[in-house]
Each structure stands twice: as structure tokens, then as C-alpha cells.
Design an enzyme around this catalytic site. Structure first.
Site, mmCIF file in Angstrom:
data_model
loop_
_atom_site.group_PDB
_atom_site.id
_atom_site.type_symbol
_atom_site.label_atom_id
_atom_site.label_comp_id
_atom_site.label_asym_id
_atom_site.label_seq_id
_atom_site.Cartn_x
_atom_site.Cartn_y
_atom_site.Cartn_z
ATOM 1 N N HIS A 150 17.118 88.272 58.296
ATOM 2 C CA HIS A 150 15.700 88.714 57.723
ATOM 3 C C HIS A 150 14.646 87.839 58.348
ATOM 4 O O HIS A 150 12.970 87.928 58.692
ATOM 5 C CB HIS A 150 15.220 88.421 55.923
ATOM 6 C CG HIS A 150 14.468 88.562 55.913
ATOM 7 N ND1 HIS A 150 13.593 89.883 55.679
ATOM 8 C CD2 HIS A 150 13.174 87.850 55.105
ATOM 9 C CE1 HIS A 150 12.124 89.601 55.140
ATOM 10 N NE2 HIS A 150 12.159 88.328 54.815
ATOM 11 N N ASP A 207 -5.145 97.119 83.896
ATOM 12 C CA ASP A 207 -3.381 96.818 83.251
ATOM 13 C C ASP A 207 -3.680 95.580 83.556
ATOM 14 O O ASP A 207 -4.254 94.762 83.980
ATOM 15 C CB ASP A 207 -2.098 97.494 84.876
ATOM 16 C CG ASP A 207 -0.921 98.150 83.745
ATOM 17 O OD1 ASP A 207 -0.329 97.143 82.741
ATOM 18 O OD2 ASP A 207 -0.784 99.063 83.924
ATOM 19 N N HIS A 233 6.790 67.723 59.223
ATOM 20 C CA HIS A 233 6.174 67.641 58.656
ATOM 21 C C HIS A 233 7.515 68.797 57.056
ATOM 22 O O HIS A 233 7.265 68.282 56.272
ATOM 23 C CB HIS A 233 4.510 67.950 57.560
ATOM 24 C CG HIS A 233 4.657 69.102 58.355
ATOM 25 N ND1 HIS A 233 3.295 69.012 58.630
ATOM 26 C CD2 HIS A 233 5.592 70.734 58.210
ATOM 27 C CE1 HIS A 233 3.148 70.223 59.097
ATOM 28 N NE2 HIS A 233 4.413 70.953 59.202
ATOM 29 N N HIS A 234 8.053 69.206 58.024
ATOM 30 C CA HIS A 234 8.750 69.637 57.605
ATOM 31 C C HIS A 234 10.346 69.369 57.110
ATOM 32 O O HIS A 234 11.309 69.978 56.665
ATOM 33 C CB HIS A 234 9.752 70.898 58.778
ATOM 34 C CG HIS A 234 8.614 71.822 59.102
ATOM 35 N ND1 HIS A 234 8.381 73.218 58.775
ATOM 36 C CD2 HIS A 234 7.563 71.569 60.227
ATOM 37 C CE1 HIS A 234 6.826 73.335 59.170
ATOM 38 N NE2 HIS A 234 6.734 72.964 59.307
ATOM 39 N N HIS A 263 7.119 74.489 64.727
ATOM 40 C CA HIS A 263 5.989 74.505 63.734
ATOM 41 C C HIS A 263 4.987 75.179 64.853
ATOM 42 O O HIS A 263 4.085 75.854 64.210
ATOM 43 C CB HIS A 263 5.308 73.106 63.625
ATOM 44 C CG HIS A 263 4.557 73.341 62.547
ATOM 45 N ND1 HIS A 263 3.969 73.540 61.295
ATOM 46 C CD2 HIS A 263 2.723 73.531 62.879
ATOM 47 C CE1 HIS A 263 3.305 74.021 60.888
ATOM 48 N NE2 HIS A 263 2.342 73.319 61.748
ATOM 49 N N SER A 277 -10.912 88.290 64.379
ATOM 50 C CA SER A 277 -12.655 87.467 64.149
ATOM 51 C C SER A 277 -13.245 88.361 64.883
ATOM 52 O O SER A 277 -14.432 88.720 65.644
ATOM 53 C CB SER A 277 -12.423 86.100 65.614
ATOM 54 O OG SER A 277 -11.971 85.461 64.523
ATOM 55 N N TYR A 298 1.831 78.852 64.667
ATOM 56 C CA TYR A 298 0.709 78.662 65.123
ATOM 57 C C TYR A 298 0.810 80.140 66.323
ATOM 58 O O TYR A 298 0.267 80.800 66.045
ATOM 59 C CB TYR A 298 -0.124 78.108 65.952
ATOM 60 C CG TYR A 298 -0.197 76.986 64.707
ATOM 61 C CD1 TYR A 298 -1.137 77.237 63.573
ATOM 62 C CD2 TYR A 298 0.501 75.778 64.759
ATOM 63 C CE1 TYR A 298 -1.207 76.471 62.349
ATOM 64 C CE2 TYR A 298 0.569 74.429 62.861
ATOM 65 C CZ TYR A 298 -0.891 75.243 62.177
ATOM 66 O OH TYR A 298 -1.163 74.156 61.262
ATOM 67 N N TRP A 352 17.419 80.364 59.279
ATOM 68 C CA TRP A 352 16.834 81.256 61.088
ATOM 69 C C TRP A 352 16.328 79.687 61.274
ATOM 70 O O TRP A 352 16.882 79.623 62.615
ATOM 71 C CB TRP A 352 15.653 81.908 61.137
ATOM 72 C CG TRP A 352 14.267 80.853 60.360
ATOM 73 C CD1 TRP A 352 13.930 80.198 59.441
ATOM 74 C CD2 TRP A 352 13.469 80.759 61.745
ATOM 75 N NE1 TRP A 352 12.695 79.363 59.628
ATOM 76 C CE2 TRP A 352 12.453 79.322 60.824
ATOM 77 C CE3 TRP A 352 13.295 80.763 62.787
ATOM 78 C CZ2 TRP A 352 11.031 78.963 61.736
ATOM 79 C CZ3 TRP A 352 11.909 80.405 63.733
ATOM 80 C CH2 TRP A 352 11.183 79.095 62.514
ATOM 81 N N GLU A 373 5.525 77.399 66.599
ATOM 82 C CA GLU A 373 5.819 78.960 66.207
ATOM 83 C C GLU A 373 4.948 79.859 65.362
ATOM 84 O O GLU A 373 4.736 80.781 64.896
ATOM 85 C CB GLU A 373 7.242 78.678 65.967
ATOM 86 C CG GLU A 373 8.043 80.125 65.652
ATOM 87 C CD GLU A 373 7.680 81.604 66.970
ATOM 88 O OE1 GLU A 373 7.422 81.180 67.893
ATOM 89 O OE2 GLU A 373 7.789 82.559 66.170
ATOM 90 N N ARG A 389 15.552 77.609 47.321
ATOM 91 C CA ARG A 389 15.150 78.545 48.538
ATOM 92 C C ARG A 389 16.772 78.410 48.416
ATOM 93 O O ARG A 389 18.038 77.510 48.313
ATOM 94 C CB ARG A 389 14.654 78.125 49.168
ATOM 95 C CG ARG A 389 14.644 77.115 49.885
ATOM 96 C CD ARG A 389 13.858 76.822 51.194
ATOM 97 N NE ARG A 389 13.193 77.841 52.015
ATOM 98 C CZ ARG A 389 12.601 77.746 52.768
ATOM 99 N NH1 ARG A 389 12.820 76.560 53.784
ATOM 100 N NH2 ARG A 389 13.048 78.547 54.486
ATOM 101 N N SER A 446 11.704 86.874 76.829
ATOM 102 C CA SER A 446 10.850 87.887 76.977
ATOM 103 C C SER A 446 9.349 87.512 76.530
ATOM 104 O O SER A 446 8.362 88.060 76.838
ATOM 105 C CB SER A 446 11.547 88.467 75.571
ATOM 106 O OG SER A 446 10.727 90.095 75.460
ATOM 107 N N SER A 447 9.436 86.451 75.755
ATOM 108 C CA SER A 447 8.439 86.119 75.081
ATOM 109 C C SER A 447 8.122 85.342 76.152
ATOM 110 O O SER A 447 6.547 84.994 76.500
ATOM 111 C CB SER A 447 8.414 84.600 74.056
ATOM 112 O OG SER A 447 8.752 85.520 73.012
ATOM 113 N N LYS A 488 -12.958 78.063 61.403
ATOM 114 C CA LYS A 488 -12.622 79.298 61.600
ATOM 115 C C LYS A 488 -13.384 80.498 60.335
ATOM 116 O O LYS A 488 -13.689 80.903 59.915
ATOM 117 C CB LYS A 488 -10.847 79.207 62.066
ATOM 118 C CG LYS A 488 -11.120 79.195 63.537
ATOM 119 C CD LYS A 488 -9.550 79.580 63.443
ATOM 120 C CE LYS A 488 -9.568 79.891 64.951
ATOM 121 N NZ LYS A 488 -10.621 81.030 65.941
ATOM 122 N N THR A 527 -8.808 74.810 60.792
ATOM 123 C CA THR A 527 -8.739 76.037 60.339
ATOM 124 C C THR A 527 -10.024 75.621 59.517
ATOM 125 O O THR A 527 -10.317 77.714 59.346
ATOM 126 C CB THR A 527 -7.462 75.712 59.223
ATOM 127 O OG1 THR A 527 -6.405 75.458 59.971
ATOM 128 C CG2 THR A 527 -7.375 77.351 58.748
#
Lengths: 38, 534
Positions: free
Chosen positions: B80, B109, B305-306, B256, B271, B260, B145, B258, B453, B172-173, B334, B331
Site C-alpha cells: 500500500h 513541449d 527524527h525518524h 525525509h 498557490s 517534501y 516500505w 521524499e 502500527r 524514472s523519477s 507559506k 511552512t
């Protein structure tokens, strides 16, 4: 192809090569850096 | 043979349209076609990943083991997440980028159209491989994951397929990111300076740099896993002198940023939308750019922090705690700017605006729970509980996915040439917003009460909130069928004008609706186009 298009084409090639070189260097570099340190 | 868009434009383009049949899609180098394929792919993955979420929530609806084997449950949580992160959210933003960046900057293009085709077609292969692991001996990956060793090394036959598919997703990315950077740097309208670029383009430029910087880190990490499994190395195996915690450091150095990568384009979408429906210019355009750049920079120095609970020196804990809290500043800039844009604006509440407003409000809730998790001593209590699940789902569902929905509704008339059904759009919004909160808000309470979890069964004290969350999840999932219906019937609506929305600004609204197959073969004057809207 007009001079402006020619200029744009050169810019695209140059930026693409630089960014791709950085990306490939990072990609291969991180893998090699990890694997060769063993 | 043309390899750049400048070569392709060497001949007159108005003399041909798309080729007929499947070849149009297989060999397409047109940014609009590729954008459409990305968006359809993303929606498909969203439903596949969503179906897995339904398996998870069915199992958790009541205590005890009901439907699935615990190992399969773990596969579901893992798949998932991988599918939603790499298959749904990221490709959706790449799809929006493909469609809108050339239109917004006045380019004909993407700069590297053939690579664009490759970037897309690698993805179905990657996810075909990943999904095929469900049928393999030993089952699909079940380690989460995050693929932490040594657990991930217990994966059965699926293991090398997992690694290969992750590599393909990364490649790809990266190719997509190279294309975005080269396009934005080289193909803007002649009078569009960098700071005059639309915010969506800016946020994507920053995201593209993030992608190039961190996807290789993930590639390195998973390759080290591969060599540990098959080539006798011991990077992460304590028995061989390795360190499993090192994997966590490497993974989160990717992981991390990722986060963002999945939210900066969302900031860009919102925006664009809020000024349109507030009929005002975006407040603090330049400060938004600096805030986005600051967030990107800070995302590289907060990864640990993870992993407060794995143990680290007090100095390390303090550094990562304060660095994480620092992200609240840009943040906050924003969020302040979005609110200031709305302040005294002539606001209307069409579906894109509703999704954007929900984004601002609900993403901020996710941000605040993130701040709570950043506090090292508190995180030791929250770690690996449902509080974390609630936090990142608030950031990613009413955050990223609501922004994608907002963008889809906002630009759909430009893509199809027809207005979508506004009543159904609003029904989709309200049902999604209600059910997303019914699903994820109780998870805060579950986490604070100590429910871990990634478990298929739980103590009976957690039963009520889990039942509510499961009802919400099914409601949310079913609500998304309304979106599919709206998209499928989008061509039946009334004809859209070129500008579509009364308050819209920017080059993309100067082209006809639907946007022709070729646009801006002659570079436009961005300033003149902008003045025409005043």
C-alpha cells in the site's frame, strides 16, 4: 532553424548534459561508495 | 532523428496531429499525452493501493484475526505504501508537471520529449514487477516500505524483484526531474525571468533538484541490501560486523526529502488555485520561493527524527529535534501567505478552491502533529504508534492527494475543453473531507493510547476507534468513485472558455480550451499576456 532556436537547442543540450552527469554521478557514486567500502 | 524539442520544432508542426491507435500512446513525445498517461496511471495505482488499504481496514475493523493471514497483512501495509508513494502521488505530480509546466512557461513541449516517454513507460514495468510479487513464493515484501534490514532480508523470492522495481522507479523519477529542470531553465517565454515564474513551476523546479539529490541515495541503500542478500557483504548484518542502524540513516536521508518531494508540488498547485478564486495576486510570491527553497534545504538535515528511538547521543537528538522544528518557520510563511492572499479577496468556493482550503487547514493539522513528533522525548512515546500513522496520512491524504484533486478539477476544463459537473465535484469534496477525518483523526487517539502500527490484531481497548476509522476508510474509498465518474463524463459538460476561471492568470489560460496538441510553437510574451488579464 532560426538563431534563437539554435541558441535554445544549445542551452537544452548543455543543461541536459550537466544535470544528467550530476544525476548519473550521484546514482553510480552512491552505489559504488556503498558497495566498495566493504 | 530529433532528440530535443528544438530539433522536433525544426519543421512545421501544424501539418500533423497525433498518430492513430495505440502508437499514439506507446511512442508519444507530446507532453500533454504523456501527462495524461501519467495521470491515468496514477489514478489506477491510487485505486490498487486503495484496495490494499481496504484490506488493512477490514482486518482492523474489529479485534481479532478476521480475513487475512498476518504475513499477508504485513504485505498489504508494505505494498500500500510503496504503491501510494511511488505509484500514485509522485506520478500524479509528474503528470500535472508534464501537462502544465510547458503551458505555464510558454514552451512548446518538454525539453527532452523522448526521455519523457521513457520516464513514463518505465513506471508500468516497475509496478508490474512489484505487483507480480504478490503471486510469488513467500509472498510480496512485508517489511514495510522502509525495507529495514534484517527483516527485509527475510523476504522470499520477491526480494530481488522489490530491489529492481525500486531502481526502476528511481530511474524514472530522475529522468523526469532532469526533464523538468532542463525545460524550466531553457524554455521559458523570453520575458519570463526566474522570479516571474508561476509558483507551481517554482515548486516543481525545487522538487526536481530534490529528486536528483536523493533518489540515488535510495538506489545505493537498496543495492547494499541486494549485495548483503546475494553477494556475501555485511553492510547491515551485525553478525558480519555490519550495522542495521546504518540502513536507517541512509534510508531516511532519502526518505525525509521524499516527504517534501510529495508536498512541494502540492504547495505549488494550491498557490495557483487560491489566488484565482480569491481574485487577488498571490501574497508574497518571492517569499514563497525562498520558503520552498528553505524547506528543501532543511529536509536534508532532519532525517534522524525518524529514528530517535534507536539511540543517539543527546547532542544528536537536540540537533535533529531543533532542525525539524525549524521547518515550521518556512511552512508557516507559506500558510500565512495563503491566508493573506484570501484576506479581503472576492472569494468563491468552486471545487478546486474547496479542496485547496481543506488542504491548508488539514495539512496544517498534519504539520502540527509532526511538530509533536519532532520533540525527541515525546517521540519516544509516539514512535511506531498510530499517532505516526495519523500524522503522515494527514500530510499525504488531505495534503498531497487533496492538492492533486484540486489541480485536477482546476485544470480539467483546460484539458478537456468542457466544464466538469460542479455539483458532483462538491459532493466529492464534502464526502472526501468528512470521511478523511473520520478515518484518520481517531488514529491520533489510538496512537496516544499506545496502539502500535503495522499489526493485524489489537487489544480490545482500541476497538471503537478502529471501527470508526474503518467505516471512514470505506466511505473515503467509495467517495473517490465520484471523481472517476466526473472525469469519465467530463466531456459532456458545457464548453469551457479559454480563461475558464474568472480570476485565473498566466500563459496556460491564453491557449484555447481544450489545449491544442501543439501550443506555443512561437514563444509568447508573458508580460503582455499577464497585462491582458488585468
Amino acid at each position: 532553424m532560426s538563431p534563437v532556436d539554435e541558441q535554445r537547442k544549445k542551452g537544452i543540450r548543455r543543461t541536459a548534459l550537466i544535470v544528467a552527469a550530476i544525476a548519473v554521478a550521484f546514482y553510480v557514486g552512491f552505489i559504488l561508495m556503498g558497495v566498495l567500502r566493504s | 532523428m530529433s532528440s530535443t524539442v528544438a530539433d522536433a520544432l525544426d519543421h512545421e508542426h501544424d501539418d500533423h496531429g497525433p498518430t492513430k491507435g495505440i502508437g499514439r500512446w506507446l511512442f508519444s513525445t507530446n507532453h500533454k499525452d504523456i501527462g495524461t498517461m501519467y495521470l491515468i496511471f496514477s489514478l489506477t495505482m491510487f485505486f490498487i493501493g486503495g484496495a490494499m488499504a481496504m484490506v488493512i481496514r477490514s482486518e482492523l475493523a474489529v479485534p481479532g484475526l478476521q480475513f487475512v493471514h498476518p504475513e499477508f497483512f504485513n504485505s498489504m501495509t508494505t505494498m500500500h505504501a510503496l504503491i501510494m508513494v511511488f505509484g500514485a502521488v509522485m506520478p500524479a505530480f509528474v503528470g500535472l508537471a508534464n501537462w502544465m509546466i510547458p503551458l505555464m512557461i510558454g514552451a512548446p513541449d518538454m525539453a527532452l520529449p523522448r526521455m519523457n516517454n521513457w520516464s513514463f513507460w518505465i513506471l508500468p514495468v516497475a509496478f508490474g514487477i512489484l505487483l507480480s510479487t504478490l503471486l510469488m513464493p513467500g509472498g510480496a515484501p512485508a517489511s514495510g516500505w522502509t525495507m529495514y534490514p534484517p527483516l527485509v532480508l527475510q523476504t522470499g523470492d520477491a526480494f530481488p524483484f522489490l530491489i529492481f522495481s525500486v531502481h526502476l522507479m528511481g530511474i524514472s523519477s530522475i529522468m523526469g526531474a532532469i526533464n523538468v529542470i532542463v525545460t524550466i531553465i531553457n524554455m521559458r517565454a523570453p520575458d519570463m525571468s526566474l522570479l516571474k515564474m508561476p509558483m507551481f513551476v517554482w515548486m516543481w523546479l525545487i522538487t526536481a533538484y530534490l529528486l536528483i539529490a536523493v533518489m540515488p541515495v535510495l538506489a545505493g541503500a537498496v543495492t547494499m541490501l541486494l549485495t548483503d542478500q546475494f553477494f556475501g557483504t555485511s553492510f547491515f548484518l551485525a553478525a558480519g560486523g555490519g550495522d542495521p542502524v546504518m540502513f536507517q540513516h541512509i534510508f531516511w536521508f532519502f526518505g525525509h526529502p521524499e516527504v517534501y518531494i510529495m508536498i512541494l508540488p502540492a504547495f505549488g498547485v494550491v498557490s495557483e488555485i487560491i489566488p484565482t478564486f480569491s481574485r487577488k495576486k498571490l501574497f508574497g510570491h518571492d517569499s514563497m520561493v525562498y520558503a520552498g527553497s528553505s524547506i528543501a534545504f532543511l529536509s536534508f538535515i532532519v532525517w534522524a527524527h525518524h529514528m530517535f528511538t534507536v539511540g543517539m547521543p543527546l547532542t544528536g537528538q537536540m540537533f535533529f529535534m531543533f532542525a525539524t522544528m525549524l521547518i515550521a518557520v518556512p511552512t508557516g510563511v507559506k500558510v500565512f501567505n495563503w491566508v493573506a492572499t484570501m484576506w479581503r479577496g472576492a472569494m468563491t468556493f468552486e471545487t478546486p478552491m474547496l479542496f485547496s482550503l481543506a488542504f491548508v487547514f488539514l495539512f496544517t493539522i498534519g504539520g502540527f502533529s509532526g511538530l509533536m513528533l519532532a520533540i525527541a522525548p515525546a517521540d519516544i512515546q509516539y514512535h511506531d504508534t498510530y499517532f505516526v500513522v495519523a500524522h503522515f496520512h494527514y500530510v499525504l491524504v488531505p495534503g498531497s492527494i487533496f492538492a492533486i484533486m484540486a489541480g485536477a478539477y482546476y485544470w480539467l476544463p483546460k484539458w478537456t475543453g468542457h466544464m466538469y459537473n460542479e455539483t458532483l465535484g462538491k459532493a466529492h469534496f464534502w464526502l472526501s473531507t468528512i470521511f478523511v477525518n473520520v478515518t484518520f483523526f481517531p488514529m491520533h487517539f489510538l496512537g496516544l493510547a499506545g496502539m502500535p502500527r503495522r499489526i493485524p490484531d489489537y487489544s480490545t481497548q482500541f476497538a471503537d476507534f478502529n471501527t470508526i476509522a474503518s467505516i471512514g476508510a470505506f466511505g473515503f474509498g467509495l467517495s473517490q468513485l465520484i471523481f472517476v465518474w466526473i472525469v469519465v463524463t467530463a466531456w459532456r459538460g458545457e464548453k469551457a472558455t479559454d480563461r475558464v476561471w474568472e480570476g485565473s492568470h498566466g500563459l496556460e489560460w491564453t491557449v484555447p480550451s481544450p489545449a491544442p496538441w501543439h501550443t506555443f510553437t512561437t514563444p509568447p510574451k508573458a508580460r503582455i499576456a499577464e497585462e491582458a488579464f488585468e
